[in-house]
Design a protein around this motif. Structure first.
Motif: not given
Length: 129
Positions: A17-31, A33-38, A40-45
């Protein structure tokens, strides 16, 4: 008293459950990052990829090893997931970037899983002695 196999499987389910929750967290962080550039975007990805790796590691370790009450998987998830949650609490929760209850829910799932796995390991060890 519950058999150690059942206790281990409940602990494994907590880690899953912890891991599946954090798969969603990874997606949220990726999203995010998609609003950033340079850089900042790379580090969030990069952070999203790290989070995804830790989440998948926790799920696979739980499903393969903790499910069978394995000693190596016990230590691997205890240390890796524990370290990830400790960093989360110190860097995000304590400074107040997220509400306290929301911030402590994932660590609570980890603690429950760790306690269940510890009980399962002790129970299995007591039967061998």
């Amino acid at each position: 008293m519950l058999p150690s196999t059942l206790i281990a499987r409940l602990g494994a389910l907590c880690y899953i459950a912890w891991g599946l929750f954090h798969v969603n967290v990874a997606h949220d962080i990726y999203t995010l990052g998609s609003a950033q550039t340079g850089i900042a975007q790379g580090r969030l990805y990069q952070l999203a990829a790290y989070m995804l790796c830790i989440a998948v590691f926790a799920v696979l370790t739980a499903a393969i090893g903790n499910w069978r009450n394995g000693e190596w998987s016990y230590w691997l998830n205890l240390i890796v997931v524990g370290w990830a949650d400790l960093v989360w609490v110190l860097v995000v929760v304590l400074p107040g970037y997220v509400p306290l209850l929301r911030g402590l829910l994932p660590p609570a799932i980890y603690v429950l899983g760790a306690l269940l796995m510890t009980a399962a390991r002790r129970s299995a060890g007591a039967r061998r002695a």
